[in-house]
Scaffold this motif. Structure first.
Motif, mmCIF file in Angstrom:
data_model
loop_
_atom_site.group_PDB
_atom_site.id
_atom_site.type_symbol
_atom_site.label_atom_id
_atom_site.label_comp_id
_atom_site.label_asym_id
_atom_site.label_seq_id
_atom_site.Cartn_x
_atom_site.Cartn_y
_atom_site.Cartn_z
ATOM 1 N N VAL A 99 0.845 -1.177 0.035
ATOM 2 C CA VAL A 99 -0.012 0.094 0.023
ATOM 3 C C VAL A 99 0.945 1.061 -0.039
ATOM 4 N N VAL A 100 0.661 2.018 -0.914
ATOM 5 C CA VAL A 100 1.578 3.342 -0.969
ATOM 6 C C VAL A 100 0.672 4.603 -0.457
ATOM 7 N N THR A 101 1.118 5.224 0.441
ATOM 8 C CA THR A 101 0.270 6.557 1.049
ATOM 9 C C THR A 101 1.167 7.812 0.836
ATOM 10 N N GLY A 102 0.814 8.792 0.629
ATOM 11 C CA GLY A 102 1.285 9.924 1.072
ATOM 12 C C GLY A 102 1.394 10.577 2.260
ATOM 13 N N THR A 103 1.897 11.697 2.441
ATOM 14 C CA THR A 103 1.691 12.436 3.826
ATOM 15 C C THR A 103 0.833 13.716 3.568
ATOM 16 N N GLY A 104 0.340 13.808 2.103
ATOM 17 C CA GLY A 104 -0.490 14.971 1.805
ATOM 18 C C GLY A 104 -0.560 14.710 0.245
ATOM 19 N N THR A 105 -1.154 15.637 -0.545
ATOM 20 C CA THR A 105 -1.213 15.628 -1.745
ATOM 21 C C THR A 105 -0.395 16.257 -2.432
ATOM 22 N N GLU A 106 -0.354 15.851 -3.899
ATOM 23 C CA GLU A 106 0.745 16.526 -4.821
ATOM 24 C C GLU A 106 2.323 16.356 -4.383
ATOM 25 N N ILE A 107 2.567 14.982 -3.868
ATOM 26 C CA ILE A 107 3.890 14.949 -3.487
ATOM 27 C C ILE A 107 4.820 14.104 -4.316
ATOM 28 N N GLY A 108 4.169 13.528 -5.184
ATOM 29 C CA GLY A 108 4.996 12.571 -6.245
ATOM 30 C C GLY A 108 4.583 11.429 -5.943
ATOM 31 N N LYS A 109 3.283 11.039 -5.310
ATOM 32 C CA LYS A 109 3.275 9.579 -4.877
ATOM 33 C C LYS A 109 3.073 8.621 -6.051
ATOM 34 N N THR A 110 2.102 9.323 -7.093
ATOM 35 C CA THR A 110 2.002 8.357 -8.339
ATOM 36 C C THR A 110 3.341 7.904 -9.008
ATOM 37 N N VAL A 111 4.303 8.913 -9.158
ATOM 38 C CA VAL A 111 5.636 8.706 -9.661
ATOM 39 C C VAL A 111 6.378 7.672 -9.116
ATOM 40 N N VAL A 112 6.462 7.832 -7.610
ATOM 41 C CA VAL A 112 7.246 6.872 -6.631
ATOM 42 C C VAL A 112 6.276 5.526 -7.064
ATOM 43 N N THR A 113 4.862 5.213 -6.991
ATOM 44 C CA THR A 113 4.548 4.109 -7.618
ATOM 45 C C THR A 113 5.001 3.526 -8.728
ATOM 46 N N ALA A 114 4.975 4.347 -9.799
ATOM 47 C CA ALA A 114 5.274 3.869 -11.053
ATOM 48 C C ALA A 114 6.734 3.564 -11.048
ATOM 49 N N ALA A 115 7.856 4.219 -10.180
ATOM 50 C CA ALA A 115 8.867 3.712 -9.956
ATOM 51 C C ALA A 115 9.271 2.329 -9.301
ATOM 52 N N VAL A 165 5.165 7.973 1.111
ATOM 53 C CA VAL A 165 5.868 8.988 0.192
ATOM 54 C C VAL A 165 5.646 10.255 0.996
ATOM 55 N N ALA A 166 6.764 10.851 1.199
ATOM 56 C CA ALA A 166 6.938 12.314 1.733
ATOM 57 C C ALA A 166 7.519 13.386 0.820
ATOM 58 N N PRO A 167 7.203 14.594 1.093
ATOM 59 C CA PRO A 167 8.036 15.668 0.508
ATOM 60 C C PRO A 167 9.369 15.897 1.122
ATOM 61 N N PRO A 168 10.200 16.625 0.401
ATOM 62 C CA PRO A 168 11.505 16.659 1.047
ATOM 63 C C PRO A 168 11.837 17.875 1.978
ATOM 64 N N GLY A 169 10.903 19.114 1.819
ATOM 65 C CA GLY A 169 11.401 20.127 2.627
ATOM 66 C C GLY A 169 10.675 20.463 4.079
ATOM 67 N N LEU A 170 10.569 21.580 4.270
ATOM 68 C CA LEU A 170 10.399 21.853 5.926
ATOM 69 C C LEU A 170 8.795 21.544 6.055
ATOM 70 N N GLY A 171 8.696 20.817 7.251
ATOM 71 C CA GLY A 171 7.252 20.524 7.598
ATOM 72 C C GLY A 171 7.075 18.928 7.441
ATOM 73 N N THR A 172 7.839 18.332 6.578
ATOM 74 C CA THR A 172 7.625 16.993 6.258
ATOM 75 C C THR A 172 7.991 15.932 7.346
ATOM 76 N N LEU A 173 8.703 16.330 8.517
ATOM 77 C CA LEU A 173 8.822 15.474 9.540
ATOM 78 C C LEU A 173 7.874 15.185 10.412
ATOM 79 N N ASN A 174 7.029 16.333 10.662
ATOM 80 C CA ASN A 174 5.987 16.431 11.266
ATOM 81 C C ASN A 174 4.628 15.295 10.650
ATOM 82 N N THR A 175 4.467 15.517 9.341
ATOM 83 C CA THR A 175 3.226 14.846 8.811
ATOM 84 C C THR A 175 4.012 13.493 8.372
ATOM 85 N N THR A 176 5.175 13.203 8.364
ATOM 86 C CA THR A 176 5.637 11.593 8.331
ATOM 87 C C THR A 176 5.552 11.076 9.466
#
Length: 238
Positions: A5-21, A140-151
Motif C-alpha cells: 500500500v502506497v500512501t502520501g503524507t499529503g497531496t501533490e507530493i509525487g506519490k504516483t511517480v514513486v508508485t510508477a518507479a 511517500v513524503a515531500p523533502p522540505g520543511l514540515g515533512t518531519l511532522n506529517t511523516t
C-alpha cells in the motif's frame, strides 16, 4: 510482498511517480505488476488517471486499475457524495487487491492524498484497507520543511492500527535542495521509525517511459529492488 500500500503524507507530493518507479523496477526484474487506484478524483471520463499514468511510465508487464472515479477534486467520500455516486469501501479495496494478487506478482495500492483521507460515509480509509490486507505501507513524503511532522503523524497512525511502515521514499527531490531538505534525509527515518528507501527527482514523471524505467533503480533502495544507497546519497548533497 504480494501487496504494498502506497500512501502520501499529503497531496501533490509525487506519490504516483514513486508508485510508477516501484512498479518499473519490479517489471524490469520480470515481475507482473498491477497498480490499483481505489478512488480517482478530479478527472472526467477519458482522462488518464493515476493508475494509468503509473502503468504508462512503468511499461510492459504493468497494468492499471481504478475502482471508482469521481469528477470533482475532493476527498473520495466528499466527491462521491456530491456526485451522487456510491463510495468506495475499504473492504472492496482489499478484495480487489487480493484478486489482483492471484494474477500478479506485485500489487501496488495507491491511496488518495494522505493515509486517513475518508473513502466513505463510515469514515473508512486507506489504513482500514491496509489492515484488512495485512499489507506493508510505503510512505511517500515531500523533502522540505514540515515533512518531519506529517511523516511522524502518518507513521504513528499506522502503528496505532497495528501496521508497520515499510519505509519512506522522498517524492520530488529538488535539483537544488535547501538546508531543510538535506537535513531531512537524516531525520526522516527517525521521524518515521522506518528506513529511507529512496528519493525520486522532481520532474521524473515527464521523462519518456524508456528513460524512466532505466533510471528508476537508481532512485530506490534494495528493499524496493533498486540500487540507491541512502548514506551515499545524503553525503552527495551535503
Amino acid at each position: 510482498m504480494g501487496v504494498i500500500v502506497v500512501t502520501g503524507t499529503g497531496t501533490e507530493i509525487g506519490k504516483t511517480v514513486v508508485t510508477a518507479a516501484v512498479a518499473a523496477v519490479a517489471a524490469v526484474r520480470g515481475r507482473r505488476v498491477a497498480v490499483l487506484k481505489p478512488a480517482q478524483t478530479g478527472l472526467g471520463s477519458g482522462e488518464a488517471g493515476d493508475a494509468e499514468e503509473a502503468a504508462r511510465l512503468a511499461g510492459s508487464g504493468v497494468s492499471g486499475m481504478e475502482l471508482a472515479r469521481f469528477p470533482e477534486p475532493l476527498a473520495p467520500a466528499t466527491a462521491a457524495r456530491r456526485a451522487g455516486m456510491a463510495p468506495v469501501r475499504p473492504h472492496a479495496v482489499a478484495e480487489a487487491a487480493e484478486k489482483l494478487a492471484t494474477e500478479h506478482d506485485l500489487v501496488l495500492v495507491e491511496g488518495a492524498g494522505g493515509l486517513l483521507v475518508r473513502f466513505d460515509d463510515a469514515a473508512g480509509t486507506l489504513a482500514d484497507a491496509a489492515r484488512t490486507l495485512r499489507a506493508p505501507v510505503l510512505i511517500v513524503a515531500p523533502p522540505g520543511l514540515g515533512t518531519l511532522n506529517t511523516t511522524a503523524l502518518t507513521a504513528e497512525a499506522l502503528r496505532a492500527r497495528s501496521l508497520e511502515p515499510l519505509g519512506v521514499v522522498v517524492g520530488s527531490w529538488p535539483a537544488v535542495p535547501d538546508l531543510a531538505a538535506r537535513c531531512n534525509l537524516t531525520d526522516l527515518p527517525e521521524a518515521a521509525g522506518a528506513p529511507l528507501l529512496g528519493a525520486v527527482p522532481e520532474g521524473s514523471g515527464s521523462l519518456p517511459p524508456a528513460a524512466f524505467r532505466t533510471a528508476a533503480p537508481y532512485w530506490l533502495g534494495p528493499a524496493l529492488g533498486g540500487v540507491w544507497d541512502a548514506e551515499a546519497f545524503a553525503a552527495s548533497v551535503r
